[in-house]
Design a protein around this motif. Structure first.
Motif, PDB file in Angstrom:
ATOM      1  N   THR A 141       0.832  -1.199   0.000  1.00 36.83           N
ATOM      2  CA  THR A 141       0.000   0.000   0.000  1.00 36.83           C
ATOM      3  C   THR A 141       0.868   1.251   0.000  1.00 36.83           C
ATOM      4  N   ASP A 142       0.326   2.320  -0.583  1.00 40.77           N
ATOM      5  CA  ASP A 142       0.984   3.622  -0.544  1.00 40.77           C
ATOM      6  C   ASP A 142       0.118   4.650   0.179  1.00 40.77           C
ATOM      7  N   GLY A 143      -0.898   4.188   0.876  1.00 38.58           N
ATOM      8  CA  GLY A 143      -1.777   5.076   1.612  1.00 38.58           C
ATOM      9  C   GLY A 143      -3.001   5.496   0.827  1.00 38.58           C
ATOM     10  N   ALA A 144      -2.873   5.586  -0.485  1.00 35.99           N
ATOM     11  CA  ALA A 144      -4.016   5.974  -1.322  1.00 35.99           C
ATOM     12  C   ALA A 144      -4.751   4.757  -1.854  1.00 35.99           C
TER      13      ALA A 144
ATOM     14  N   TYR B 169      -7.023  -1.121  10.444  1.00 37.74           N
ATOM     15  CA  TYR B 169      -6.981  -0.891  11.879  1.00 37.74           C
ATOM     16  C   TYR B 169      -6.181   0.384  12.128  1.00 37.74           C
ATOM     17  N   ARG B 170      -6.771   1.334  12.827  1.00 43.72           N
ATOM     18  CA  ARG B 170      -6.118   2.621  13.078  1.00 43.72           C
ATOM     19  C   ARG B 170      -6.043   2.876  14.574  1.00 43.72           C
ATOM     20  N   ILE B 171      -4.897   3.355  15.039  1.00 44.98           N
ATOM     21  CA  ILE B 171      -4.708   3.697  16.441  1.00 44.98           C
ATOM     22  C   ILE B 171      -4.655   5.208  16.561  1.00 44.98           C
ATOM     23  N   ASP B 172      -5.563   5.780  17.353  1.00 46.16           N
ATOM     24  CA  ASP B 172      -5.593   7.235  17.468  1.00 46.16           C
ATOM     25  C   ASP B 172      -4.630   7.721  18.553  1.00 46.16           C
ATOM     26  N   ARG B 173      -4.624   9.040  18.793  1.00 45.54           N
ATOM     27  CA  ARG B 173      -3.660   9.634  19.722  1.00 45.54           C
ATOM     28  C   ARG B 173      -3.913   9.225  21.167  1.00 45.54           C
ATOM     29  N   LEU B 174      -5.089   8.679  21.446  1.00 48.17           N
ATOM     30  CA  LEU B 174      -5.393   8.199  22.789  1.00 48.17           C
ATOM     31  C   LEU B 174      -5.217   6.687  22.898  1.00 48.17           C
ATOM     32  N   SER B 175      -4.531   6.105  21.903  1.00 45.55           N
ATOM     33  CA  SER B 175      -4.228   4.665  21.857  1.00 45.55           C
ATOM     34  C   SER B 175      -5.475   3.800  21.728  1.00 45.55           C
ATOM     35  N   ARG B 176      -6.554   4.381  21.212  1.00 44.77           N
ATOM     36  CA  ARG B 176      -7.760   3.609  20.944  1.00 44.77           C
ATOM     37  C   ARG B 176      -7.693   3.025  19.534  1.00 44.77           C
ATOM     38  N   THR B 177      -8.237   1.814  19.370  1.00 40.14           N
ATOM     39  CA  THR B 177      -8.216   1.150  18.074  1.00 40.14           C
ATOM     40  C   THR B 177      -9.536   1.373  17.348  1.00 40.14           C
ATOM     41  N   HIS B 178      -9.450   1.731  16.071  1.00 38.74           N
ATOM     42  CA  HIS B 178     -10.627   1.908  15.228  1.00 38.74           C
ATOM     43  C   HIS B 178     -10.533   0.918  14.070  1.00 38.74           C
ATOM     44  N   THR B 179     -11.636   0.256  13.772  1.00 38.75           N
ATOM     45  CA  THR B 179     -11.671  -0.759  12.721  1.00 38.75           C
ATOM     46  C   THR B 179     -12.561  -0.298  11.581  1.00 38.75           C
ATOM     47  N   HIS B 180     -12.083  -0.467  10.342  1.00 42.27           N
ATOM     48  CA  HIS B 180     -12.855  -0.061   9.170  1.00 42.27           C
ATOM     49  C   HIS B 180     -12.808  -1.179   8.129  1.00 42.27           C
ATOM     50  N   ASP B 181     -13.967  -1.653   7.700  1.00 40.72           N
ATOM     51  CA  ASP B 181     -14.044  -2.612   6.598  1.00 40.72           C
ATOM     52  C   ASP B 181     -13.986  -1.830   5.288  1.00 40.72           C
ATOM     53  N   LEU B 182     -12.938  -2.057   4.514  1.00 44.00           N
ATOM     54  CA  LEU B 182     -12.703  -1.262   3.308  1.00 44.00           C
ATOM     55  C   LEU B 182     -13.171  -1.941   2.033  1.00 44.00           C
TER      56      LEU B 182
ATOM     57  N   LEU C  58      -6.933  -1.510  -5.149  1.00 44.02           N
ATOM     58  CA  LEU C  58      -8.144  -1.198  -4.404  1.00 44.02           C
ATOM     59  C   LEU C  58      -7.986   0.174  -3.762  1.00 44.02           C
ATOM     60  N   ALA C  59      -8.932   1.066  -4.034  1.00 44.64           N
ATOM     61  CA  ALA C  59      -8.883   2.413  -3.462  1.00 44.64           C
ATOM     62  C   ALA C  59      -9.124   2.345  -1.957  1.00 44.64           C
ATOM     63  N   LEU C  60      -8.464   3.238  -1.214  1.00 46.93           N
ATOM     64  CA  LEU C  60      -8.592   3.271   0.233  1.00 46.93           C
ATOM     65  C   LEU C  60      -9.249   4.573   0.688  1.00 46.93           C
ATOM     66  N   ASP C  61      -9.978   4.504   1.779  1.00 47.31           N
ATOM     67  CA  ASP C  61     -10.626   5.673   2.369  1.00 47.31           C
ATOM     68  C   ASP C  61      -9.624   6.409   3.250  1.00 47.31           C
ATOM     69  N   PRO C  62      -9.207   7.629   2.867  1.00 49.16           N
ATOM     70  CA  PRO C  62      -8.201   8.353   3.664  1.00 49.16           C
ATOM     71  C   PRO C  62      -8.627   8.558   5.115  1.00 49.16           C
ATOM     72  N   LYS C  63      -9.926   8.686   5.373  1.00 48.05           N
ATOM     73  CA  LYS C  63     -10.400   8.915   6.731  1.00 48.05           C
ATOM     74  C   LYS C  63     -10.124   7.715   7.640  1.00 48.05           C
TER      75      LYS C  63
ATOM     76  N   ALA D 194      -0.806  -9.015   6.307  1.00 53.12           N
ATOM     77  CA  ALA D 194      -0.956  -7.754   7.032  1.00 53.12           C
ATOM     78  C   ALA D 194       0.223  -6.853   6.701  1.00 53.12           C
ATOM     79  N   THR D 195      -0.026  -5.547   6.712  1.00 57.95           N
ATOM     80  CA  THR D 195       1.046  -4.591   6.444  1.00 57.95           C
ATOM     81  C   THR D 195       0.733  -3.269   7.113  1.00 57.95           C
ATOM     82  N   ALA D 196       1.782  -2.505   7.413  1.00 59.11           N
ATOM     83  CA  ALA D 196       1.599  -1.151   7.918  1.00 59.11           C
ATOM     84  C   ALA D 196       1.389  -0.203   6.746  1.00 59.11           C
ATOM     85  N   VAL D 197       0.606   0.847   6.971  1.00 62.64           N
ATOM     86  CA  VAL D 197       0.382   1.841   5.936  1.00 62.64           C
ATOM     87  C   VAL D 197       1.424   2.933   6.069  1.00 62.64           C
ATOM     88  N   THR D 198       2.187   3.121   5.016  1.00 59.39           N
ATOM     89  CA  THR D 198       3.187   4.186   4.970  1.00 59.39           C
ATOM     90  C   THR D 198       2.619   5.316   4.133  1.00 59.39           C
ATOM     91  N   HIS D 199       2.272   6.395   4.754  1.00 59.17           N
ATOM     92  CA  HIS D 199       1.587   7.477   4.066  1.00 59.17           C
ATOM     93  C   HIS D 199       2.524   8.217   3.122  1.00 59.17           C
TER      94      HIS D 199
END
Length: 347
Positions: free
Chosen positions: A270-273, A290-303, A315-320, A338-343
Motif C-alpha cells: 500500500t501507498d496510503g491511497a 486498523y487505526r490507532i488514534d492519539r489516545l491509543s484507541r483502536t478503530h476498525t474499518h471494513d474497506l 483497491l482504493a482506500l478511504d483516507p479517513k 498484514a502490512t503497515a500503511v506508509t503514508h
C-alpha cells in the motif's frame, strides 16, 4: 469426457491451511492445518472458486482417524457414501456432511485410480444435475504415483501439528488477550519474557515466536539465538501494533507452511491511497483497516469485501480510515496478509 478415456494427470499432496482469525463482527474463524490434493501441480481446492473447506487429511484429527482417512482414499475400505462417493473437502468448523461437502466418485480402473463426478452434497445422495461441479474432472491418476503419495502418510508424514506460538514481550495485558484469542481459534500460545533455559524439546513444539510491539532488539536477538542453539527452525513475527486481530493475522501468515506458489493471496502492499493485492485464483477477499488514534484507541474499518479474479488488483482506500498509525489486513479463504500503511510513499 468419459472417465475411461480421461488423460493422465499428476497427483500429489502439499501442506495447506485454513487461516483462523478474529473477525470484525466479533466472531472467530478456526485455524485448520491439512494436506491438500495437488492435481497437475495446482491445489484442487482452488478449482472450486471460493470454497471454505478442508480435506479429510487434517493434522488435528486423532491418529487412528487420520490413518482411516488415508486407507479410505487408498480404496482399502468401502466408500463412506453410496455410489462409491468419498468426501474430498468438508466443513472446516464441524466436518458435518449436513453443512455441505465436496464429494467425488473414486474408483480403480486397472492399476489407475479415477476421480470423477464431483458434487456439492449435504446428505447421503448427490444430485449431479443440480449440484455437480461440471467441468472439473474426471482425473486419471497413475496408480503407483497415487498410492505412493498416500502411503507415505502412513509412515509418519502427516501434516506438521506445530500450532503453538511463543509470545515474547513486556506488555503482558496485550499478550494475554492475544493468547486468549489464539486459543479460541485453535492455536496454542505461551507467554514469556525470554527463551533462556527452555529445553530444546520444548522449543521444537513452537511454529512461531512472536515479539510484541516495543520488545527491545537485544531481547529479540537473545530469543533468536536460543532457537538457533536448539536447531529449531521457527518463524519470527515482529508485531506491528498492540491490536489483537492484526497480530492474529500476522501469526496466521507465519504459520502457513503451504508452498509459496500454491497460496491464494500472494501480495499486499500500500501507498496510503490504494492497496495492491495479488491472488492466484478466483476468491472472495476482504480488506480491513486498523487505526490507532492519539489516545491509543483502536478503530476498525471494513474497506473492501468482494470477489476478485486471478491477478493483481488496485483497491482504493478511504483516507479517513487511515489517519495516523494504521494497518491493513487482507484475507481470503486460506490466506491472510498484514502490512503497515506508509503514508505518501509506496513500498
Amino acid at each position: 469426457m468419459c472417465a475411461e478415456y480421461a488423460e493422465y494427470t499428476t497427483f500429489g499432496l502439499a501442506p495447506a491451511m485454513r487461516a483462523g482469525g478474529v473477525l470484525t463482527d466479533g466472531g472467530y474463524q478456526v485455524h485448520r492445518d491439512f494436506l491438500d490434493f495437488i492435481v497437475d501441480g495446482r491445489p484442487l481446492l482452488f478449482r472450486l472458486s471460493d470454497l471454505d473447506a478442508v480435506s479429510p487429511l487434517a493434522s488435528d484429527v486423532p491418529p487412528a482417524i487420520f490413518t482411516a482417512q488415508v486407507r479410505s482414499l487408498l480404496l482399502e475400505s468401502p466408500a463412506p457414501l453410496p455410489g462409491d462417493r468419498y468426501v474430498v473437502y468438508g466443513c472446516p468448523e464441524c466436518e458435518d456432511l449436513a453443512c455441505g461437502a465436496v464429494t467425488a466418485v473414486i474408483r480403480p480402473d486397472g492399476e489407475d485410480v479415477i476421480w470423477r463426478d464431483f458434487a456439492w452434497q449435504t446428505d447421503e445422495h448427490a444430485d449431479l444435475e443440480r449440484n455437480g461441479y461440471h467441468g472439473i474432472g474426471p482425473f486419471r491418476f497413475r496408480g503407483g504415483e497415487y498410492r505412493a503419495a498416500l502411503t507415505a502418510l502412513l509412515n509418519g508424514s502427516a501434516p506438521d501439528p506445530r500450532r503453538r506460538v511463543l509470545l515474547i514481550g513486556a506488555r503482558v495485558a496485550v499478550l494475554a488477550k492475544l493468547a486468549a484469542a489464539l486459543r479460541t481459534i485453535g492455536v496454542g500460545a505461551d507467554i514469556a519474557h525470554d527463551a533462556d533455559g527452555v529445553p530444546a524439546d520444548e522449543l521444537r513444539g513452537y511454529g512461531a515466536v512472536v515479539f510484541g510491539p516495543g520488545t527491545a532488539e537485544r531481547e529479540r536477538a537473545a530469543v533468536r539465538r536460543a532457537f538457533e542453539r536448539a536447531r529449531v527452525p521457527v518463524a519470527h513475527v515482529d508485531g506491528l501494533a498492540p491490536v489483537v486481530p492484526l497480530l492474529v493475522a500476522q501469526i496466521e501468515h507465519a504459520l502457513d507452511r503451504s508452498p509459496a506458489g500454491q497460496r491464494r493471496l500472494t501480495a499486499l502492499t500500500t501507498d496510503g491511497a490504494g492497496a495492491d493485492v495479488e491472488v492466484t485464483s478466483t476468491c472472495r477477499l476482504s480488506l480491513t483497516a486498523y487505526r490507532i488514534d492519539r489516545l491509543s484507541r483502536t478503530h476498525t474499518h471494513d474497506l473492501f469485501d468482494g470477489v476478485l479474479e486471478p491477478g493483481r488488483h488496485r483497491l482504493a482506500l478511504d483516507p479517513k480510515a487511515l489517519k495516523g498509525a494504521s494497518y491493513l489486513v487482507a484475507r481470503t479463504t486460506g490466506s491472510v496478509l498484514a502490512t503497515a500503511v506508509t503514508h505518501g510513499a509506496a513500498h
